[in-house]
Design an enzyme around this catalytic site. Structure first.
Site, PDB file in Angstrom:
ATOM      1  N   ARG A  63       8.009  44.272  -1.387  1.00  0.00           N
ATOM      2  CA  ARG A  63       8.901  43.200  -0.921  1.00  0.00           C
ATOM      3  C   ARG A  63      10.262  43.694  -0.434  1.00  0.00           C
ATOM      4  NH1 ARG A  63      10.626  37.724  -2.394  1.00  0.00           N
ATOM      5  NH2 ARG A  63      12.795  37.710  -3.075  1.00  0.00           N
ATOM      6  N   ARG A 104       6.389  42.159   2.719  1.00  0.00           N
ATOM      7  CA  ARG A 104       4.987  41.720   2.638  1.00  0.00           C
ATOM      8  C   ARG A 104       4.697  40.443   3.407  1.00  0.00           C
ATOM      9  NH1 ARG A 104       4.922  40.683  -3.863  1.00  0.00           N
ATOM     10  NH2 ARG A 104       6.389  38.959  -4.031  1.00  0.00           N
ATOM     11  N   GLU A 105       5.729  39.816   3.973  1.00  0.00           N
ATOM     12  CA  GLU A 105       5.552  38.544   4.682  1.00  0.00           C
ATOM     13  C   GLU A 105       5.181  38.791   6.144  1.00  0.00           C
ATOM     14  OE1 GLU A 105       9.208  36.435   3.735  1.00  0.00           O
ATOM     15  OE2 GLU A 105       8.834  36.634   1.583  1.00  0.00           O
TER      16      GLU A 105
END
Length: 426
Positions: free
Chosen positions: A243, A187-188
């Site tokens: 994630r 998700r980054e």
């Protein structure tokens, strides 16, 4: 009597629209979900947060697990709409300080794509999906054959190629190298954006920027634009907040492992979970994830030339170095600290963005199994983890309008570290 007649072509269109609708139905929607910032000031507050972590399906953004929450820590949690009333009541009764960071997560998800330039192909100022990045990797390496070569270091769990770009002037001899990866946590999104920016900036300023030219003449940069490709793809198609990796876990319906808890550095001892359903699941053993193994094998094979390991994460505006899995200081602590101070100072000089720096365990919280600790213990002295913008206003949903300033300032820090490494080879 008049009868409706559907032309075969129209039927195809309707069928296609139906399939598209089904595909969109599978996408997680976050309407009415909130991100709260909690400020635990007592041990009772800490235990309330840890109970929420155990008994309510809240998603910890910072720190990434309830287990490491301590008094005085800033805690950001994403609360699903169904649990919001209950969580709000519990927090209100506790007298804990609570701030609403994101009122409606779905609105923030949609607002992230705020660069309205419509470009079908790759764009450095937009977030690009995996297919676009995959095509870009091939095209940029072909277009800059004198400065970039490409190899596949293995495939992901779902079979996607892990492209590694070697960026540097081809001299015919072996050069010292910096290894840099982005996109460990799916998700980054700002992190793969930075790796793409770095490669473009390196090749486009070679010959005009003295520092970059000198670096590419003397060194190579191994750049892995997206490490956790399966997870990244899943954040585009299904769940923006995913994630982990996407591997199956035997005996559990929960998928994925946290790849940054999956390395042989105090593996699964602290700040990591042995539960497959946890966001910090350490896996069944070190390098149980094929992606971790592919990366570790490449670094082990090229250990003699890799002098620095940089792994890029978000968010929090930090520059961390070993150790995270223990409180003891690294043998090279004072030098790593000095380099971190210089790198963050270079970063801040552009837009005034403030970064904290220091060993992971004491600067944020203890976490075992990280790739930076593993690289350092392997003998790669200059091992650093970046946590890019921001400090929580947008969290993992940094708007596209911040890609350019984030990447420009981060470039200064990376160049600072690389220039230091080039002058201090060991």
């Amino acid at each position: 009597m008049w009868q409706a007649y559907a032309h075969p072509d129209n039927m195809k269109v309707l069928l296609l629209l139906g399939l598209v609708a089904v595909a969109f139905c599978e996408q997680t929607i976050f309407v009415g979900e909130r991100v709260l910032r909690l400020k635990p000031e007592t041990y009772e507050h800490v235990s309330i947060i840890q109970e929420l972590g155990r008994n309510v399906k809240v998603d910890f953004w910072r720190p990434d697990s309830a287990d490491v929450v301590t008094v005085g820590m800033t805690v950001d949690v994403h609360v699903p709409a169904a649990q919001l009333a209950m969580v709000s009541t519990i927090l209100h009764q506790s007298d804990m300080e609570v701030e609403v960071l994101i009122e409606d997560l779905q609105v923030a998800v949609e607002a992230q794509m705020n660069n309205k330039r419509f470009i079908k192909s790759h764009d450095y100022m937009k977030y690009n999906n995996w297919n676009t990045i995959n095509d870009w990797v091939i095209s940029i390496s072909s277009a800059n054959a004198d400065l970039i070569s490409r190899q596949v270091i293995g495939n992901t769990y779902e079979g996607r190629p892990m492209h590694l770009l070697t960026v540097g002037k081809k001299t015919g001899s072996v050069k010292p190298a910096v290894f840099m990866d982005c996109g460990f946590h799916a998700r980054e999104w700002i992190t793969p954006a930075f790796c793409q920016w770095f490669v473009q900036e390196a090749v486009s300023t070679y010959g005009s920027d003295a520092e970059m030219t000198n670096l590419l003449d003397k060194m190579d940069f191994f750049v892995l634009p997206v490490f956790n490709i399966d997870g990244y793809e899943y954040t585009w198609t299904n769940d923006r907040m995913w994630r982990k990796t996407r591997s199956r876990n035997i005996g559990s319906s929960c998928l994925g492992t946290d790849p940054n808890r999956n390395f042989d550095a105090g593996w699964c001892t602290v700040g990591a979970s042995s539960s497959p359903c946890s966001d910090t699941y350490c896996g069944t053993s070190p390098e149980s994830e094929i992606e971790s193994k592919n990366l570790a094998n490449f670094i082990r094979t090229n250990k003699s030339i890799i002098k620095s390991y940089l792994t890029v994460h978000s968010y929090s505006q930090l520059l961390l170095f070993p150790y995270s899995y223990k409180y003891g200081l690294a043998a090279d602590h004072s030098e790593l600290l000095t380099v971190a101070r210089g790198a963050t100072s270079a970063l801040t000089s552009l837009y005034g963005t403030k970064y904290e720096y220091g060993p992971g365990a004491v600067t944020i919280y203890p976490a075992a199994g990280g790739s930076d600790d593993w690289a350092y213990d392997l003998g790669i002295k200059y091992a650093y983890t970046f946590e890019l913008r921001d400090t929580g206003r947008y969290g993992f949903l940094l708007p596209e309008s911040q890609i350019k300033p984030t990447c420009e300032e981060t470039m200064l820090a990376v160049k600072y570290i690389a220039s230091y490494v080039a002058k201090n080879l060991y």
